[in-house]
Design an enzyme around this catalytic site. Structure first.
Site, mmCIF file in Angstrom:
data_model
loop_
_atom_site.group_PDB
_atom_site.id
_atom_site.type_symbol
_atom_site.label_atom_id
_atom_site.label_comp_id
_atom_site.label_asym_id
_atom_site.label_seq_id
_atom_site.Cartn_x
_atom_site.Cartn_y
_atom_site.Cartn_z
ATOM 1 N N GLU A 255 -6.910 -7.471 -0.470
ATOM 2 C CA GLU A 255 -7.203 -7.414 0.960
ATOM 3 C C GLU A 255 -8.631 -6.949 1.140
ATOM 4 O O GLU A 255 -9.049 -5.969 0.533
ATOM 5 C CB GLU A 255 -6.303 -6.410 1.690
ATOM 6 C CG GLU A 255 -4.900 -6.864 1.959
ATOM 7 C CD GLU A 255 -4.135 -5.795 2.726
ATOM 8 O OE1 GLU A 255 -4.751 -5.072 3.529
ATOM 9 O OE2 GLU A 255 -2.928 -5.670 2.496
ATOM 10 N N GLU B 292 0.832 -1.212 0.000
ATOM 11 C CA GLU B 292 0.000 0.000 0.000
ATOM 12 C C GLU B 292 0.867 1.264 0.000
ATOM 13 O O GLU B 292 0.829 2.063 0.951
ATOM 14 C CB GLU B 292 -0.957 0.001 1.191
ATOM 15 C CG GLU B 292 -2.038 -1.047 1.082
ATOM 16 C CD GLU B 292 -3.144 -0.903 2.125
ATOM 17 O OE1 GLU B 292 -2.922 -0.229 3.148
ATOM 18 O OE2 GLU B 292 -4.226 -1.471 1.911
HETATM 19 C C1 GLA Z 1 -4.056 -2.445 5.007
HETATM 20 C C2 GLA Z 1 -2.673 -3.052 5.118
HETATM 21 C C3 GLA Z 1 -2.639 -4.253 6.000
HETATM 22 C C4 GLA Z 1 -3.460 -4.037 7.241
HETATM 23 C C5 GLA Z 1 -4.869 -3.694 6.841
HETATM 24 C C6 GLA Z 1 -5.790 -3.519 8.012
HETATM 25 O O1 GLA Z 1 -4.798 -2.971 4.001
HETATM 26 O O2 GLA Z 1 -2.151 -3.380 3.857
HETATM 27 O O3 GLA Z 1 -1.296 -4.492 6.346
HETATM 28 O O4 GLA Z 1 -2.914 -3.000 7.977
HETATM 29 O O5 GLA Z 1 -4.842 -2.491 6.141
HETATM 30 O O6 GLA Z 1 -7.083 -3.210 7.584
#
Ligand code: GLA
Length: 689
Positions: A298, A142
């Site tokens: 995710e 991210e």
């Molecule tokens: C993001 C991050 C993960 C985690 C999630 C929690 O998507 O990539 O590592 O922190 O948020 O929702």
């Protein structure tokens, strides 16, 4: 269909790993993203490497039939990096350092960070590039998520280089930024700073460039790691996880460098527009690589930990939200994370395997979802179903939300409002840049086109000339790519196609605020001069309100469809239509409220003949089309009934009149094969399928 999660086995003793793999198989998991935050475990000190545990995890997963999306582990530098090399830390706009103790505490443009990260990536890549379990590479994580802007000295130095590269000479920079204004003329690139805290507004053209630079620095980090993976011989798809409409990173520029688009999406269970907003996100990421399935990289199985209040999902919502992704092009369904953490900031975040164990609704829903996904089999390729497109453009987002404008605009909210009118009706929409408007679409909505690049203007004019229907306005075609007015006034590039001439912005009053200057606005309302914040307009018998602006435009050749009923420009055009030999160009001279947007969209759909996937959708029911697959989801709280012509993909039974319980999903295979749909197996990278 990929099914799995982020896997952080380094948070657990090794004797848990076998249990993990056994449970993964029970849930139907076939892939995990491994080691995203494992830098400090892999390299506990400078020059010290520990791959033994990672070897054992990967072998354990492989033996259990679980494939690995291997992370480059660069998203959270270990404490020794920050202590030894403080110059790798990012800074806020006052120049104060962000400190370690969380994650993402690195300056993306820091050469030292990039050197250390590069060394880590090289060692990981060389060690595992040929491991049969490794089917994909996950670069960083991210990018930019927590740190939207970095103003550090590393950023300063890189920014100067970036500007030199972009402009060549300081004279060109001065011209692009209009630096004669307020004595801002630069004598050398080394006189430029990032837009750190200043007494008043920064030069808006410089702000736009700093945003471009910021997106480019994050992309450079990704590209540097990608190059190292390729140099080590990686043949697996390489990607990183996007965050949908994420303002700091212009993903349309990133997309060509991703072998497959991966996206993280966390709809807020309590938000009234969560279904629309997440549909928009999924359509956006699908549109970044037309024809290629994307991967939901995710999502949460239940509650997250990072909103002020974190309610869980309704029973069944997990499958319903997953189906939304599949219907809109996803071929992978992943979660954060496999096993709930027992320590750290995210210990209250849900996971596939909850801390409360397998006697939980979450685990049951995870297992049942795994079974359903297996039953789906191979799906048609997405991306050729939309006859309507919505223009969503990062540079516009950046530029139009700068300060010192006639009014304040929330660019994403505007896009979502127009998208919502199509989504609610079950119309498939691609989300495109202005340059992508072409004959694939019968209807293109570009409701906020403040900054118009020459290529974008050319594409939109061509699109109308070739028979498309375009809607734009208000406050569109105002500035060029440098955020400067064009010669000759406003709407200079699209004016002819639109058949209008622009006179004045006609900003409406903002919400009354306290204080001396703006107190008077409240008084206007109080003396009965009407609502100074909106204007009235009526379309097809529907009374709506315009907000933010009631522009003064002249219809030179366009037909006036609607006039303002009141306000500063009462009687003047509010909605115009210019017919061309083939196409049409519509202009709306205010920001319509939801009723107005809906009425205009209804009219444009009628005029263009763009059809929904299913007619007359009941409230709360969402549909999407993906070639011969139609996904039908009841997000509402009450049962809904509709007619479906096709076969239930999971049961093989013919459908027909179908009642859907709340959160129920039906995957419907249409009776006729789509001749235009290319072979789905060509669409996903070979190593993953
Ligand atoms: C993001 C991050 C993960 C985690 C999630 C929690 O998507 O990539 O590592 O922190 O948020 O929702």
């Amino acid at each position: 269909m990929l099914y799995g999660a982020d896997y952080n086995p380094d948070q657990w003793p090794e004797d848990v790993w076998d249990d993990d793999v056994r449970r993964m198989n029970e849930a139907g998991v076939n892939i995990v993203s491994l080691g995203i935050f494992a830098w400090s475990r892999i390299q506990p000190a400078e020059g010290v490497w520990d791959f033994g545990w990672l070897d054992r995890v990967i072998d354990t997963l492989h033996a259990g039939g679980i494939r690995v999306n291997l992370a480059t582990a660069t998203a959270s530098p270990p404490p020794w990096v920050s202590a030894t090399y403080p110059e790798t830390l990012p800074a806020d706009e006052t120049g104060a350092s962000y400190w370690p103790g969380s994650r993402q505490h690195f300056a993306p443009s820091s050469p030292v960070y990039r050197r250390l990260a590069g060394e880590l990536v090289r060692r990981i890549a060389e060690r595992y590039v040929d491991h049969p379990a490794v089917v994909m590479w996950h670069v960083g994580n991210e990018f930019g998520c927590h740190l939207w802007m970095d103003y550090s000295d590393a950023a300063r130095d890189a920014y100067r280089l970036w500007l030199r590269e972009r402009y060549g000479t300081v004279e060109a920079l001065n011209a692009a930024w209009g630096t004669t204004f307020w004595s801002q003329r630069y004598g050398a690139f080394d006189e430029v700073f990032p837009p750190r805290l200043a007494p008043y507004s920064h030069n808006p053209s410089s702000m736009l460039d700093f945003r471009r630079f910021t997106s480019d620095m994050l992309l450079e980090c990704y590209l540097a790691e990608r190059r190292i993976l390729l140099a080590a011989g990686a043949t697996q798809p390489i990607t990183t996880n996007f965050m949908g409409p994420f303002k700091p990173a212009d993903y349309r520029r990133w997309a060509p460098h991703m072998d497959v688009i991966a996206d993280d999406c966390y709809p807020d269970p309590a938000h009234p527009t969560r279904v629309r907003d997440s549909a928009f996100q999924r359509d956006l990421v699908r549109s970044l690589k037309p024809g290629v399935p994307w991967l939901l990289w995710e999502q949460a199985t239940d509650a997250v930990n990072w909103r002020p209040a974190n309610p869980g999902k309704a029973p069944g919502a997990l499958a319903a939200e997953t189906a939304q992704s599949i219907g809109r092009g996803a071929d992978g369904i992943m979660f954060f994370q496999w096993r709930q953490s027992r320590a750290g900031s995210e210990k209250f975040h849900s996971a596939m395997l909850p801390h409360a164990g397998t006697q939980t609704r979450t685990w049951q829903e995870v297992v049942s979802l795994g079974e359903r996904l297996r039953r789906l089999g191979e799906l048609p390729a997405p991306g050729s179903d939309a006859r309507a497109a919505l223009v969503f453009d990062w540079e516009n987002w950046w530029a139009v939300e700068e300060r010192d404008h006639p009014f304040e605009i929330d660019y994403l909210a505007v896009a979502l409002e127009w998208y919502g009118a199509l989504h609610r009706r079950g119309v498939m929409v691609d989300i495109i840049g202005p340059e992508e408007a072409d004959a694939r679409y019968d209807l293109v909505l570009a409701p906020a086109l403040y900054l118009l690049r020459d290529d974008g203007a050319a594409a939109l004019n061509r699109y109308v000339g070739e028979g498309g229907t375009l809607l734009t306005g208000p406050f569109s075609d105002i500035v060029d790519q440098h955020d400067q007015f064009c010669d000759g006034g406003f709407i200079t590039r699209l004016g002819e196609a639109l058949g209008i001439r622009y006179e004045d912005f006609g900003a409406l009053a903002g919400p009354p605020a306290g204080g001396m200057g703006v107190g008077a606005l409240g008084a206007v309302g109080a003396v009965g001069a009407g609502d100074p914040q909106t204007v009235a307009l009526t379309l097809d018998g529907i009374a709506a309100r315009g907000t933010l602006v009631a522009e003064a435009i002249h219809a030179t050749t366009a037909e006036v469809v609607v006039v303002f009923d009141d306000g500063p420009n009462a009687g003047r055009p509010a909605l115009t239509r210019q017919r061309h030999r083939a196409g049409e160009a519509w202009y709306v001279a205010t920001m319509p409220d939801a009723t107005g947007v809906d009425a205009i969209v209804a009219r444009l759909l009628r005029e263009t003949g763009v059809r929904p996937v299913v007619d007359d959708l009941p409230d709360g029911v969402e549909v999407a089309r993906r070639g011969s697959l139609v996904t039908v989801i009841n997000h509402g709280d009450v049962p809904a009934t509709l007619d479906l012509a096709g076969t239930d993909v999971e049961s093989g039974h013919p459908l027909g009149r179908t009642e859907l319980a709340p959160q129920q999903v039906v995957f419907c295979a249409l009776p006729l094969a789509e001749p235009s749909t290319p072979d789905a197996t060509e669409r996903i990278p070979a190593a993953v399928s």
